[in-house]
Design a protein around this motif. Structure first.
Motif, PDB file in Angstrom:
ATOM      1  N   ASN A 185       0.832  -1.199   0.000  1.00 28.75           N
ATOM      2  CA  ASN A 185       0.000   0.000   0.000  1.00 28.75           C
ATOM      3  C   ASN A 185       0.868   1.250   0.000  1.00 28.75           C
ATOM      4  O   ASN A 185       1.967   1.267   0.565  1.00 28.75           O
ATOM      5  N   LEU A 186       0.395   2.294  -0.651  1.00 30.92           N
ATOM      6  CA  LEU A 186       1.078   3.581  -0.583  1.00 30.92           C
ATOM      7  C   LEU A 186       0.762   4.247   0.753  1.00 30.92           C
ATOM      8  O   LEU A 186      -0.319   4.067   1.312  1.00 30.92           O
ATOM      9  N   VAL A 187       1.702   5.045   1.249  1.00 26.20           N
ATOM     10  CA  VAL A 187       1.499   5.809   2.474  1.00 26.20           C
ATOM     11  C   VAL A 187       1.797   7.271   2.183  1.00 26.20           C
ATOM     12  O   VAL A 187       2.865   7.606   1.660  1.00 26.20           O
TER      13      VAL A 187
ATOM     14  N   GLY B 174      18.957 -16.028  12.651  1.00 22.91           N
ATOM     15  CA  GLY B 174      18.960 -16.250  14.088  1.00 22.91           C
ATOM     16  C   GLY B 174      17.596 -16.134  14.736  1.00 22.91           C
ATOM     17  O   GLY B 174      17.496 -16.187  15.957  1.00 22.91           O
ATOM     18  N   ASP B 175      16.556 -15.955  13.946  1.00 25.15           N
ATOM     19  CA  ASP B 175      15.193 -15.824  14.481  1.00 25.15           C
ATOM     20  C   ASP B 175      14.310 -16.861  13.802  1.00 25.15           C
ATOM     21  O   ASP B 175      13.795 -16.635  12.702  1.00 25.15           O
ATOM     22  N   ASP B 176      14.127 -17.987  14.429  1.00 22.34           N
ATOM     23  CA  ASP B 176      13.367 -19.092  13.831  1.00 22.34           C
ATOM     24  C   ASP B 176      11.865 -18.897  13.922  1.00 22.34           C
ATOM     25  O   ASP B 176      11.096 -19.743  13.457  1.00 22.34           O
ATOM     26  N   ASP B 177      11.429 -17.799  14.552  1.00 26.39           N
ATOM     27  CA  ASP B 177       9.996 -17.527  14.645  1.00 26.39           C
ATOM     28  C   ASP B 177       9.492 -16.614  13.522  1.00 26.39           C
ATOM     29  O   ASP B 177       8.282 -16.513  13.305  1.00 26.39           O
ATOM     30  N   LEU B 178      10.396 -15.919  12.836  1.00 23.58           N
ATOM     31  CA  LEU B 178       9.979 -14.970  11.810  1.00 23.58           C
ATOM     32  C   LEU B 178       9.783 -15.690  10.485  1.00 23.58           C
ATOM     33  O   LEU B 178      10.667 -16.381   9.995  1.00 23.58           O
ATOM     34  N   GLY B 179       8.593 -15.500   9.921  1.00 25.85           N
ATOM     35  CA  GLY B 179       8.286 -16.099   8.635  1.00 25.85           C
ATOM     36  C   GLY B 179       8.248 -15.058   7.540  1.00 25.85           C
ATOM     37  O   GLY B 179       8.683 -13.916   7.706  1.00 25.85           O
ATOM     38  N   ASP B 180       7.728 -15.449   6.397  1.00 25.58           N
ATOM     39  CA  ASP B 180       7.520 -14.497   5.310  1.00 25.58           C
ATOM     40  C   ASP B 180       6.508 -13.466   5.790  1.00 25.58           C
ATOM     41  O   ASP B 180       5.373 -13.797   6.146  1.00 25.58           O
ATOM     42  N   THR B 181       6.912 -12.203   5.787  1.00 23.02           N
ATOM     43  CA  THR B 181       6.190 -11.177   6.526  1.00 23.02           C
ATOM     44  C   THR B 181       5.086 -10.543   5.694  1.00 23.02           C
ATOM     45  O   THR B 181       5.243  -9.443   5.149  1.00 23.02           O
ATOM     46  N   PHE B 182       3.949 -11.227   5.622  1.00 22.48           N
ATOM     47  CA  PHE B 182       2.772 -10.706   4.931  1.00 22.48           C
ATOM     48  C   PHE B 182       1.960  -9.770   5.828  1.00 22.48           C
ATOM     49  O   PHE B 182       1.027  -9.131   5.361  1.00 22.48           O
ATOM     50  N   SER B 183       2.282  -9.710   7.103  1.00 20.21           N
ATOM     51  CA  SER B 183       1.459  -8.980   8.056  1.00 20.21           C
ATOM     52  C   SER B 183       1.559  -7.469   7.872  1.00 20.21           C
ATOM     53  O   SER B 183       2.612  -6.941   7.514  1.00 20.21           O
ATOM     54  N   ARG B 184       0.461  -6.790   8.138  1.00 18.43           N
ATOM     55  CA  ARG B 184       0.444  -5.329   8.171  1.00 18.43           C
ATOM     56  C   ARG B 184       0.816  -4.872   9.585  1.00 18.43           C
ATOM     57  O   ARG B 184       0.141  -5.197  10.547  1.00 18.43           O
TER      58      ARG B 184
ATOM     59  N   TRP C 149       8.982  13.314  20.086  1.00 14.29           N
ATOM     60  CA  TRP C 149       8.050  12.724  19.129  1.00 14.29           C
ATOM     61  C   TRP C 149       8.763  12.498  17.796  1.00 14.29           C
ATOM     62  O   TRP C 149       9.594  13.303  17.369  1.00 14.29           O
ATOM     63  N   HIS C 150       8.421  11.399  17.165  1.00 18.95           N
ATOM     64  CA  HIS C 150       8.969  11.050  15.855  1.00 18.95           C
ATOM     65  C   HIS C 150       7.832  10.553  14.969  1.00 18.95           C
ATOM     66  O   HIS C 150       6.817  10.046  15.469  1.00 18.95           O
ATOM     67  N   THR C 151       8.019  10.681  13.674  1.00 20.24           N
ATOM     68  CA  THR C 151       7.128  10.018  12.723  1.00 20.24           C
ATOM     69  C   THR C 151       7.887   8.841  12.144  1.00 20.24           C
ATOM     70  O   THR C 151       9.001   9.000  11.633  1.00 20.24           O
ATOM     71  N   VAL C 152       7.299   7.656  12.254  1.00 17.56           N
ATOM     72  CA  VAL C 152       7.990   6.414  11.909  1.00 17.56           C
ATOM     73  C   VAL C 152       7.203   5.679  10.828  1.00 17.56           C
ATOM     74  O   VAL C 152       5.964   5.630  10.866  1.00 17.56           O
ATOM     75  N   LEU C 153       7.926   5.107   9.875  1.00 20.34           N
ATOM     76  CA  LEU C 153       7.326   4.222   8.882  1.00 20.34           C
ATOM     77  C   LEU C 153       7.855   2.816   9.111  1.00 20.34           C
ATOM     78  O   LEU C 153       9.072   2.617   9.194  1.00 20.34           O
ATOM     79  N   VAL C 154       6.955   1.847   9.239  1.00 18.80           N
ATOM     80  CA  VAL C 154       7.318   0.442   9.421  1.00 18.80           C
ATOM     81  C   VAL C 154       6.796  -0.339   8.232  1.00 18.80           C
ATOM     82  O   VAL C 154       5.650  -0.149   7.804  1.00 18.80           O
ATOM     83  N   GLY C 155       7.638  -1.199   7.679  1.00 19.15           N
ATOM     84  CA  GLY C 155       7.235  -1.970   6.511  1.00 19.15           C
ATOM     85  C   GLY C 155       7.662  -3.411   6.593  1.00 19.15           C
ATOM     86  O   GLY C 155       8.565  -3.780   7.360  1.00 19.15           O
ATOM     87  N   THR C 156       7.005  -4.241   5.790  1.00 17.09           N
ATOM     88  CA  THR C 156       7.335  -5.658   5.682  1.00 17.09           C
ATOM     89  C   THR C 156       7.577  -5.993   4.212  1.00 17.09           C
ATOM     90  O   THR C 156       7.280  -5.193   3.326  1.00 17.09           O
ATOM     91  N   LEU C 157       8.080  -7.192   3.959  1.00 16.89           N
ATOM     92  CA  LEU C 157       8.417  -7.587   2.596  1.00 16.89           C
ATOM     93  C   LEU C 157       7.312  -8.366   1.907  1.00 16.89           C
ATOM     94  O   LEU C 157       7.349  -8.546   0.690  1.00 16.89           O
ATOM     95  N   GLY C 158       6.308  -8.858   2.641  1.00 16.27           N
ATOM     96  CA  GLY C 158       5.266  -9.662   2.017  1.00 16.27           C
ATOM     97  C   GLY C 158       5.878 -10.910   1.401  1.00 16.27           C
ATOM     98  O   GLY C 158       6.666 -11.627   2.031  1.00 16.27           O
ATOM     99  N   ALA C 159       5.541 -11.171   0.138  1.00 15.97           N
ATOM    100  CA  ALA C 159       6.095 -12.336  -0.559  1.00 15.97           C
ATOM    101  C   ALA C 159       7.559 -12.146  -0.903  1.00 15.97           C
ATOM    102  O   ALA C 159       8.197 -13.061  -1.431  1.00 15.97           O
TER     103      ALA C 159
ATOM    104  N   LEU D 245       2.795  -1.341   4.475  1.00 17.98           N
ATOM    105  CA  LEU D 245       3.481  -0.211   5.092  1.00 17.98           C
ATOM    106  C   LEU D 245       2.534   0.499   6.049  1.00 17.98           C
ATOM    107  O   LEU D 245       1.336   0.598   5.784  1.00 17.98           O
ATOM    108  N   THR D 246       3.098   1.008   7.138  1.00 15.00           N
ATOM    109  CA  THR D 246       2.333   1.775   8.114  1.00 15.00           C
ATOM    110  C   THR D 246       3.188   2.939   8.595  1.00 15.00           C
ATOM    111  O   THR D 246       4.379   2.770   8.842  1.00 15.00           O
ATOM    112  N   ALA D 247       2.580   4.109   8.727  1.00 19.94           N
ATOM    113  CA  ALA D 247       3.285   5.272   9.282  1.00 19.94           C
ATOM    114  C   ALA D 247       2.484   5.844  10.434  1.00 19.94           C
ATOM    115  O   ALA D 247       1.246   5.823  10.416  1.00 19.94           O
ATOM    116  N   GLY D 248       3.178   6.357  11.425  1.00 17.66           N
ATOM    117  CA  GLY D 248       2.502   6.959  12.569  1.00 17.66           C
ATOM    118  C   GLY D 248       3.485   7.703  13.450  1.00 17.66           C
ATOM    119  O   GLY D 248       4.707   7.554  13.324  1.00 17.66           O
ATOM    120  N   ASP D 249       2.953   8.496  14.360  1.00 19.74           N
ATOM    121  CA  ASP D 249       3.773   9.247  15.302  1.00 19.74           C
ATOM    122  C   ASP D 249       3.966   8.432  16.572  1.00 19.74           C
ATOM    123  O   ASP D 249       3.036   7.761  17.040  1.00 19.74           O
TER     124      ASP D 249
END
Length: 830
Positions: A187-189, A324-334, A278-288, A267-271
């Motif tokens: 998604n665009l932000v 080193g992180d066996d719990d992290l999968g393909d990050t489709f999550s928002r 205070w900061h404005t931060v953008l967090v993103g994942t790679l999906g597929a 992608l998600t952005a917020g303060d």
């Protein structure tokens, strides 16, 4: 050692193959089929103040170029742009902008734009560095371009940055229509002045200091980058390459190119408040695109230079990878940015799919430190993997901190997490079992919506369905829209959950003057839901239809976009939030007269009761093709409008195997090249409209000869110079045009893109002077012998579905956004 003596090159362009359903097991996400696309993003969702801006993501399959296009949105919700996408190369006749055209203009101005002007940054594991060869670690250099690891420059890195000098035919790299890659699922932000209504930590002072902050549009691209565009003119301000993708970037230059995903997650952005500011931060994942999460500090919209990395130029905050992180999968999550009850700010998301451990876990990443807290559901294992999807968060006491999270998983469960404690070690999955113990064939891949229940607790809304691999295309499992009651009591066990069922019927044809629409409505109202007997409600859909994007809750209705990826049919579906049923008044302006009245009922109000549930269309067929989630904007008091982004390819009747007439409205060309002494070193034969002659939507290379064709050589043809004991390799070209098709060799079937890639890698790594053979991913030889195949009763075939080019279309003639209008309860127009 077996020697390769013969080569057959099958150059085919066609559509998706029909294959069986797939269970919630491990899968390869890099070739995810096209079934949905990113929605429009608005600079302001309140249109009542006048014209605002919309930003539309776009892609073109085949060429795999992408774009972000600026639109004007009038106060009445009318979209317009001066950018024309109907031509092979987009054009612009006015004041709106196109990122693709902005890149083209920059390249035209300077042939060294990619090196002299572009600002591209990445992460070296501990700090931000420029995406330049001299700034990469030895390990990253080796991963990206091992042949240049000891050199002072890398043609592969230069290509990724935008160097066109080595593109075919001048060089050997893939030729690009644009250096802007496709934007499909991410998604665009849009970020400009702060918009939060928070009051803690002097937020108003921060917001006022940034009230004139320049607007930026953030877009993930399948060219390996997150792009930051100037929202006023479309120029690229800077770009960021997640470091976990560096080892895969060389594939972008491959010929033939098999499309894959890179920065394609949400992608998600917020303060957020941390480090006493205070900061404005953008967090993103790679999906597929892979297993990774990243965060950028975008408080300041600019980057002084790609070499700057301190002060306001320190953009990259941290990266989370599966190393080193066996719990992290393909990050489709928002991700969701929120303050939790321990006083810290977090990015909250599901751990994704295909993790090593296979457990479904909620990830809470401390924004300031990048530290991860994991809350496990206990569901899944390495041998029976599960994975958590996108969460939604709830502040139950209204104090500005999150107390509850809800998230579904790929195994069909909906979970509730208790985050109310001020001690993070006490955060846990709330119940001893899922809030909704789902049907195993109904995976939940999108974030739920939440509303207050009229008695107590909350209603949690979500849709089911998936489209992650080619086999999902023909999955006919029944999916549904749910509204599940979280009453605070322990949920029922699997199989004992009582759900109030609604039934959609249709399609029915709505006609008004020259307007014809396909709609669905509910069967006569089953009555009022008795909450002493039910745990929620459900609306099952017709077989094959599924929900691929998160629902929206507006005007007292849960809204989803419904798609059938095999037929590419789409519906906008709405359900009353309390029982999943019908509205008591029309909700869709089917005749486009700007009014909602009896003319918008299915029967035109031919009976006396306009409140019949089967009179009111609640599902409206929208444009065929690839469609987005809705984007809702306010027009005025009680009046909303909804926009849908879509690409509409040509659609024809689908069939597989032996079909009357073969491809409906089209054909497939068959070219074979035979390196044979009989044909003096080589013979190329072209067979046009092969499928129409044989009434097939597959090509059988043991049966190519037709009476009108001379010289077309079957693999098993006697006297052709191919002996039954000779070995050969089968090459496939243009597989990325047909990512859902299948290649059968002997008794084994591959997805055609998987086969192309496996053969490419096998031959690349094969030492022909040694004793080893090129092998596929399962360890099977990729050198074949037709005599062995024939004796065993095998075949060599390439099979398709009869739907021409894959969704998205090459140079589509119909593109754009559609507006759907409807009224909800109490004249709330939607």
């Amino acid at each position: 050692m077996r020697f390769v003596r013969r080569h057959f090159c099958f150059a085919l362009v066609a559509m998706l193959a029909a294959t069986g359903a797939i269970a919630a097991t491990r899968f390869s996400p890099e070739f995810q089929p096209l079934g949905s696309m990113a929605p429009l993003t608005l600079s302001n969702t309140d249109l009542s103040g006048g014209t605002t801006d919309a930003y539309r993501p776009w892609f073109e399959n085949g060429s795999w170029q992408g774009d972000v296009i600026q639109y004007d949105v009038s106060s009445a919700g009318v979209l317009s742009t001066s950018v024309n996408l109907s031509a092979a190369t987009p054009t612009n006749s006015g004041s709106n902008w196109s990122a693709l055209l902005s890149f083209a203009a920059a390249e035209a101005t300077s042939s060294t734009y990619w090196s002299s002007t572009r600002k591209i940054i990445t992460w070296n594991g501990s700090s931000q560095v420029p995406f330049l060869w001299g700034s990469l670690s030895t390990a990253d250099k080796t991963a990206l371009d091992s042949s240049s690891a000891a050199a002072s420059t890398s043609p592969v890195l230069n290509y990724v940055r935008g160097d066109r000098s080595n593109e075919y035919p001048t060089g050997s790299y893939r030729a690009r229509n644009s250096i802007m890659g496709d934007i499909i699922h991410t998604n665009l932000v849009y970020v400009a002045a702060p918009t939060s209504t928070r009051t803690d930590n002097n937020y108003a002072t921060f917001a006022n200091s940034k009230s004139s902050r320049a607007g930026r549009v953030y877009a993930g691209g399948n060219d390996g980058m997150l792009h930051v565009f100037n929202a006023t003119n479309g120029s690229e301000v800077y770009a960021y390459v997640p470091s976990m993708l560096i080892g895969d970037l060389d594939q972008l230059a491959g010929r033939p190119y098999a499309h894959r995903y890179y920065v394609d997650g949400k992608l998600t952005a917020g303060d957020a408040y941390y480090s006493s500011a205070w900061h404005t931060v953008l967090v993103g994942t790679l999906g597929a695109g892979g297993k990774g999460v990243f965060a950028l500090d975008i408080t300041d919209p600019d980057l002084t230079s790609q070499s700057a990395s301190t002060g306001t130029d320190a953009k990259v905050m941290w990266e989370i990878t599966a190393t080193g992180d066996d719990d992290l999968g393909d990050t489709f999550s928002r991700p969701v940015i929120a303050k939790l009850n321990d006083g810290n700010w977090y990015a909250v998301l599901g751990n994704g799919y295909n993790s090593v451990n296979g457990l479904a876990k909620l990830y809470l990443i401390n924004l300031a430190t990048g530290g991860v807290i994991r809350v496990s559901t206990g569901s899944g294992s390495a041998s029976t993997p599960n994975g958590l999807s996108s969460p939604s968060l709830l502040d139950t006491d209204g104090n500005g901190t999150v107390d509850v999270a809800y998230a579904g998983d790929i195994d069909s469960n909906m979970w509730k997490f208790d985050l109310s404690s001020t001690t993070s070690s006490s955060w846990a999955e709330d119940y001893s079992r899922p809030l909704h113990p789902g049907v195993s064939t109904q995976p939940i891949l999108t974030a739920p919506e939440i509303s207050i229940h009229p008695i107590k607790g909350y209603l949690v809304y979500f849709g089911t369905g998936r489209l992650l691999v080619a086999d999902d295309l023909t999955d006919t499992s029944v999916q549904a829209l749910y509204g599940i009651w979280d009453s605070g009591a322990t949920p029922p066990t699997s199989g004992s959950q009582a759900l109030f069922a609604q039934t959609l019927v249709g399609p029915n044809t709505y006609t008004y003057s020259v307007i014809t629409e396909e709609v669905q409505s509910y069967t006569p109202d089953p009555g009022v839901i008795n909450w002493s007997s039910y745990d929620g409600w459900k609306v099952p859909f017709a077989a094959g239809y599924r929900v691929l994007e998160a629902p929206l809750l507006r005007g007292g209705r849960a809204k989803v976009t419904l798609t059938h990826p095999s037929t590419q049919d789409n519906y906008a579906v709405e359900a009353y939030y309390l029982d999943g049923g019908a509205s008591i008044t029309p909700i869709f302006d089917l005749n486009s007269d700007g009014l909602l009245n009896s003319s918008d009922l299915l029967d035109g109000n031919s009976d006396t009761d306009v409140l019949d549930s089967d009179d009111v269309p609640m599902a409206w067929q929208r444009h065929s093709g690839v469609m987005s989630r809705g984007t809702i904007a306010r027009i005025g008091v009680g009046v909303d409008t909804q926009f849908l982004n879509y690409l509409e390819p040509p659609i024809s009747f689908a069939c597989t195997g032996d079909c009357d007439g073969g491809f409906q409205g089209g054909h497939v060309d068959v070219d074979t090249y035979h390196m044979s002494e009989t044909y003096h070193g080589g013979s190329t034969q072209h067979d046009h409209e092969y499928d129409k002659k044989t009434n097939r939507v597959y090509v059988d290379y043991f049966d190519l000869n037709e009476p009108s064709v001379t010289g077309q050589v079957n693999i098993n043809e006697s006297g052709s110079g191919i002996a039954s004991g000779e070995d050969f390799v089968i090459l496939v070209a243009n597989a990325d045009f047909s990512p859902g098709s299948t290649m059968t060799i002997g008794s084994k079937t591959w997805n055609v893109v998987d086969y192309q890639r496996e053969l490419h890698m096998a031959l690349k790594n094969w030492d022909a002077t040694g004793s080893d053979e090129p092998l596929d991913a399962d360890g099977a030889s990729l050198i074949f012998n037709w005599g062995e195949i024939d004796t065993a009763g095998g075949t060599i075939q390439h099979a398709f579905e009869d739907t021409a080019i894959i969704a998205g279309g090459l140079h589509p003639t119909q593109t754009g956004c559609v507006k759907d209008t409807a009224f909800g309860p109490k004249d709330a127009k939607d």
